[in-house]
Structures are given as structure tokens and as C-alpha cells.
Design an enzyme around this catalytic site. Sequence first.
Site, PDB file in Angstrom:
ATOM      1  N   HIS A   1      -0.082   2.572   7.250  1.00  0.00           N
ATOM      2  CA  HIS A   1       0.530   1.895   6.113  1.00  0.00           C
ATOM      3  C   HIS A   1      -0.541   1.086   5.411  1.00  0.00           C
ATOM      4  O   HIS A   1      -1.188   0.230   6.020  1.00  0.00           O
ATOM      5  CB  HIS A   1       1.675   0.976   6.550  1.00  0.00           C
ATOM      6  CG  HIS A   1       2.321   0.265   5.392  1.00  0.00           C
ATOM      7  ND1 HIS A   1       3.385   0.810   4.692  1.00  0.00           N
ATOM      8  CD2 HIS A   1       2.037  -0.915   4.793  1.00  0.00           C
ATOM      9  CE1 HIS A   1       3.732  -0.015   3.724  1.00  0.00           C
ATOM     10  NE2 HIS A   1       2.928  -1.074   3.759  1.00  0.00           N
ATOM     11  N   CYS A   2      -0.759   1.358   4.135  1.00  0.00           N
ATOM     12  CA  CYS A   2      -1.812   0.693   3.372  1.00  0.00           C
ATOM     13  C   CYS A   2      -1.194  -0.429   2.539  1.00  0.00           C
ATOM     14  O   CYS A   2      -0.408  -0.171   1.625  1.00  0.00           O
ATOM     15  CB  CYS A   2      -2.522   1.708   2.463  1.00  0.00           C
ATOM     16  SG  CYS A   2      -3.872   0.974   1.513  1.00  0.00           S
ATOM     17  N   GLY A   3      -1.565  -1.649   2.860  1.00  0.00           N
ATOM     18  CA  GLY A   3      -1.053  -2.785   2.114  1.00  0.00           C
ATOM     19  C   GLY A   3      -1.536  -2.807   0.672  1.00  0.00           C
ATOM     20  O   GLY A   3      -0.817  -3.267  -0.223  1.00  0.00           O
TER      21      GLY A   3
END
Length: 392
Positions: free
Chosen positions: A189-191
Site C-alpha cells: 500500500h503506497c501512502g
Amino acid sequence: MGVQLLLICHGFFTLFVLVSFLCGRWPIFDNTFIQRFHFFLTFGAYDYFLRFVGSVLGSKSKDAVLSIEYYCCDRPNPLLQIIYLVIISFTYYFVAKSSFQYIPGYYLSEIHWYISLVAIAIGILLFLLTSFSDPGTITADNVTHYLSAYPYDNIIFSKKECSTCKIPKPARSKHCSICGRCVARFDHHCGWMNNCIGEKNTRYFMAFLLWHFLLCLYGTIAIGLILAGRLKELKVVYILTVYYGIEKTFWDLAPHVVQWLLGSYNTQILLMVFLAIISMLLFGFFGYHAKLCLSNTTTNETFKWQDYMELQRKVKEAKASAAALRQSISGLSNERKPSVSKWRSFFRRSPLEDVVVVKNNVYDKGFIHNIHEVISPLSRRTSFTQTKLKSS
């Protein structure tokens, strides 16, 4: 000279903080000050801050900080997306304001006004594609199709049900606790994107990293050429050698040229150093993910393999130790054997050195097939679509 020294120290400190924060967990930095500083930045400083807030302002203030942390780190939010847009906008603004006045110059023509603008627009387009594209969301309606995409290896992936979505978990998928959905070929998951990186948008993510690396590299070189052009146009080297009597050698001229650049173009120097540092970090990220793509592995699977291989290594070491212990006990019960010299026993190979754990990645089909799988995800291929129609 004090300002120049301050700028140099600022550049080195910025580089150290960025490398420590972003790369401190890399194996090359194990048991180093960079690893310890990374731990302080990511865990220690925040823990001390929470203790300070709790002891000075009370438990309610601490709970408020924890609520903010939960929103920023554990729930989907556009905070880092906004920060990205602010960084790229302000960086382009400062570069344009400080450096575009010297274009056209000795080395650069006015076409770079337009090239830089197009390059920024492409970077933002890739950012939007990665942020808002479907990473490969698995639902009850399409789970049967994703189940046929990859086989279970029964090592790090086996048949099971997602405890949250209550649907079967296809191989290589993972339930993202932040987004609250199962994602096919889940990477992470890429913030920065406020989105998961999965089967369908890994190609956009890789293009984003590569393009922004090239963008920062282009900016670094362009500013460097602008400064080199100013040296030529203002005849700085000629003045230093003719009027100040400095020898025309690199080692004699370099300190004076650097001092002049820092005094006259400190903004451009800071921007160039900033872009150079970011380009190196982006190159490292892109290289890491390119290596994963070439071996058809994801970040999630990397951690799974590390845990699995560590467990297998401990099991095999325990078995080897038990076998060596049984051999020693049986040797004591047998007749006395000739004593072995101390030197020979010192250099005797330990049974634990023979422990080898092999990684068997069944999804690695060769780098050409692996790259094709990233560029053309299985769920978007005609053969996969036909399989869907047959099964429905």
C-alpha cells in the site's frame, strides 16, 4: 564563507536524514549508525513525543495524537498526495524563477522551457494514473476468475478464506487493512498514491518511479549546465587566472569557482543538490522494484519468503544440532577413539554450516515473461477474459 559552509553542511545533513529515513532498513546498513538513526526517526522520536504529550498535556491530548496517527497511517487519506503536489509544484516554481532567466544560455536553448513543462505534466499524469487506477480489487463477483490466474505454491500461499471479505483468497493476493479490500498480486500500500499497488497498476507505479528519476536527473543536469554557462559567459576562469594570478589547474581553480558559485547562485546550488539526492533515492526505489519484477516477486512476497526461509533455517539448524548431539553421545558410548589434534578440531566444519534453505519461486517464468506480466496483467489479457466468459 560562513554562508557557503552552512549551505554545504545543510546539503550533507539533508542527504544523511533522507538516506537514514528511506534506506535505513537496507541490509547494507545493518548495525550501523544509519540503521539506529532510522529507528529513532521512525519509532524512537515518536515514542518520546507521545510520552512527553502524555506527561505534560494529559491522556486526552495523547489520545488526540493517536487519533491523528490512526487517520494518517491506518486509513485512506490524501495527505501525502497533497504533499507530493506541493513538492513538485514549488520545486518547479523555484527552478523556473531562479534559473529560467538564464535560458537561452551558453549550453541550453529556449526549448527547455517547454520540455520541462511537458516533463512535469507527464509526471503528474503518471501520478494520477497510479493513484486512481484499480490495483486489481477482488470481489465476490470476480474472485473465481482471479483464482485461475495463479496456482497455489503451498509454501507461502495456500487455499484459505479472507477473514474480512469472507471470500476465497487467490494466490498472491492480500487483504489491505488500510483500503479494506483484497488486491490481486498485492505488492504494497503506497501512502504517496493513497492506493494499493497490485496486479493492474504496478506498470503505472514503475513508470512513475522511472519517470520521476529521469525528471530529477534532467533538472540536476539542466541547472548544472546553466551554472556552467554562466561561468563561460562571465569569463570567471579567465578573470581568476589573469587578474588574480591563480594557476589554471583544476585543484587550484575549483575552490574559488565553488566559492563564487555558492555566493552568487546559492539557490540554484541548493535546488541542484536537492534534485540530485531525490534522483538517487528514486533510482534506488526503482532498482529495487525492477529487481522484484524481473523475478516475478512482490514486496509482500519478499517479506513472506524472508519469514519462511528464516523458519526453515531454524528448523534445519535444530535438526543438525540434534543429529550432532546424538553422534557425540553415541561416540562417548563406543570404544575410545584416537584423540584429534586441537588444530584439526579447531578447523573442523560445523554441521550448521551445511544448512541450506532454497527459495523455490514457482511464479518466476523468466525475465521476459515476468516483464510481460507486469506490462500486460493477466486479468487484462484476451485469454484471461475468455476464461472468465467460459466460467460464467
